[in-house]
Design a protein around this motif. Structure first.
Motif, PDB file in Angstrom:
ATOM      1  N   UNK A   1       0.857  -1.180   0.000  1.00  0.00           N
ATOM      2  CA  UNK A   1       0.000   0.000   0.000  1.00  0.00           C
ATOM      3  C   UNK A   1       0.896   1.234   0.000  1.00  0.00           C
ATOM      4  N   UNK A   2       0.501   2.247  -0.757  1.00  0.00           N
ATOM      5  CA  UNK A   2       1.326   3.445  -0.836  1.00  0.00           C
ATOM      6  C   UNK A   2       0.465   4.633  -1.242  1.00  0.00           C
ATOM      7  N   UNK A   3       1.073   5.796  -1.116  1.00  0.00           N
ATOM      8  CA  UNK A   3       0.402   7.019  -1.540  1.00  0.00           C
ATOM      9  C   UNK A   3       1.230   7.672  -2.635  1.00  0.00           C
ATOM     10  N   UNK A   4       0.576   8.007  -3.730  1.00  0.00           N
ATOM     11  CA  UNK A   4       1.205   8.765  -4.798  1.00  0.00           C
ATOM     12  C   UNK A   4       0.901  10.235  -4.537  1.00  0.00           C
ATOM     13  N   UNK A   5       1.878  10.947  -3.978  1.00  0.00           N
ATOM     14  CA  UNK A   5       1.621  12.329  -3.578  1.00  0.00           C
ATOM     15  C   UNK A   5       1.331  13.227  -4.777  1.00  0.00           C
ATOM     16  N   UNK A   6       1.982  12.957  -5.894  1.00  0.00           N
ATOM     17  CA  UNK A   6       1.776  13.799  -7.075  1.00  0.00           C
ATOM     18  C   UNK A   6       0.347  13.708  -7.577  1.00  0.00           C
ATOM     19  N   UNK A   7      -0.238  12.492  -7.488  1.00  0.00           N
ATOM     20  CA  UNK A   7      -1.599  12.272  -7.966  1.00  0.00           C
ATOM     21  C   UNK A   7      -2.627  12.289  -6.853  1.00  0.00           C
ATOM     22  N   UNK A   8      -2.147  12.447  -5.608  1.00  0.00           N
ATOM     23  CA  UNK A   8      -3.052  12.411  -4.451  1.00  0.00           C
ATOM     24  C   UNK A   8      -3.917  11.155  -4.474  1.00  0.00           C
ATOM     25  N   UNK A   9      -3.269  10.028  -4.680  1.00  0.00           N
ATOM     26  CA  UNK A   9      -3.959   8.760  -4.859  1.00  0.00           C
ATOM     27  C   UNK A   9      -3.336   7.693  -3.977  1.00  0.00           C
ATOM     28  N   UNK A  10      -4.167   6.804  -3.464  1.00  0.00           N
ATOM     29  CA  UNK A  10      -3.684   5.652  -2.720  1.00  0.00           C
ATOM     30  C   UNK A  10      -3.647   4.457  -3.661  1.00  0.00           C
ATOM     31  N   UNK A  11      -2.573   3.679  -3.560  1.00  0.00           N
ATOM     32  CA  UNK A  11      -2.382   2.538  -4.440  1.00  0.00           C
ATOM     33  C   UNK A  11      -2.297   1.254  -3.629  1.00  0.00           C
ATOM     34  N   UNK A  12      -2.723   0.161  -4.239  1.00  0.00           N
ATOM     35  CA  UNK A  12      -2.518  -1.160  -3.661  1.00  0.00           C
ATOM     36  C   UNK A  12      -1.954  -2.041  -4.767  1.00  0.00           C
ATOM     37  N   UNK A  13      -0.672  -2.309  -4.688  1.00  0.00           N
ATOM     38  CA  UNK A  13      -0.022  -3.202  -5.635  1.00  0.00           C
ATOM     39  C   UNK A  13      -0.135  -4.617  -5.091  1.00  0.00           C
ATOM     40  N   UNK A  14      -0.734  -5.501  -5.868  1.00  0.00           N
ATOM     41  CA  UNK A  14      -0.981  -6.867  -5.426  1.00  0.00           C
ATOM     42  C   UNK A  14      -0.199  -7.824  -6.313  1.00  0.00           C
ATOM     43  N   UNK A  15       0.770  -8.497  -5.720  1.00  0.00           N
ATOM     44  CA  UNK A  15       1.606  -9.456  -6.438  1.00  0.00           C
ATOM     45  C   UNK A  15       1.370 -10.859  -5.899  1.00  0.00           C
ATOM     46  N   UNK A  16       1.813 -11.834  -6.655  1.00  0.00           N
ATOM     47  CA  UNK A  16       1.682 -13.245  -6.248  1.00  0.00           C
ATOM     48  C   UNK A  16       0.258 -13.549  -5.802  1.00  0.00           C
ATOM     49  N   UNK A  17      -0.683 -13.135  -6.581  1.00  0.00           N
ATOM     50  CA  UNK A  17      -2.091 -13.293  -6.215  1.00  0.00           C
ATOM     51  C   UNK A  17      -2.493 -14.756  -6.154  1.00  0.00           C
ATOM     52  N   UNK A  18      -3.410 -15.031  -5.232  1.00  0.00           N
ATOM     53  CA  UNK A  18      -3.917 -16.385  -5.012  1.00  0.00           C
ATOM     54  C   UNK A  18      -5.437 -16.392  -5.218  1.00  0.00           C
TER      55      UNK A  18
END
Length: 126
Positions: free
Chosen positions: A70-87
């Motif tokens: 989980x992270x925040x893109x300050x330039x876009x004022x957006x919260x992100x959820x990068x999901x890897x190795x999905x099950x």
């Protein structure tokens, strides 16, 4: 008032990756924390990850640690959820939420959040 809108999600095979985005609007300066929750068919909504909107602290449920970020893109004022190795067990509707109250210890609790998005479907096939 704050509005939150999710985007992203979709379908992927097990082991693949997807990214979710959540963009708040309105009185965003009142946001203390934002989080992701998910709900699978026939199950209760569960906590996935959260962060403090102005800070570096992040929180994860045990089952996604090391796979989701989980992270925040300050330039876009957006919260992100990068999901890897999905099950396949990650299959659910994922909801973005925003909280106003300053209490980091409650960011894992769905009842703590004031504003919710419409949800984004994530489907992982085996």
């Amino acid at each position: 008032q704050v509005q939150v809108v999710e985007s992203g999600g979709g379908s992927v095979q097990a082991g693949g990756s997807l990214k979710l985005s959540c963009t708040p609007s309105g009185r965003t300066w009142t946001i203390f924390g934002m989080g992701w929750f998910r709900q699978a068919p026939g199950k209760e909504r569960e906590f996935v990850a959260a962060l403090q909107w102005s800070g570096d602290n992040t929180y994860y449920t045990e089952s996604v640690k090391g796979r989701f970020t989980i992270s925040r893109d300050n330039a876009e004022n957006t919260m992100l959820l990068q999901m890897n190795s999905l099950k396949p067990d990650d299959t659910a509707v994922y909801y973005c939420a925003a909280a106003r109250t300053d209490s980091a210890g409650l960011l894992r609790s769905s009842w703590f959040y004031d504003y919710w998005g419409q949800g984004a479907q994530v489907t992982v096939s085996s």
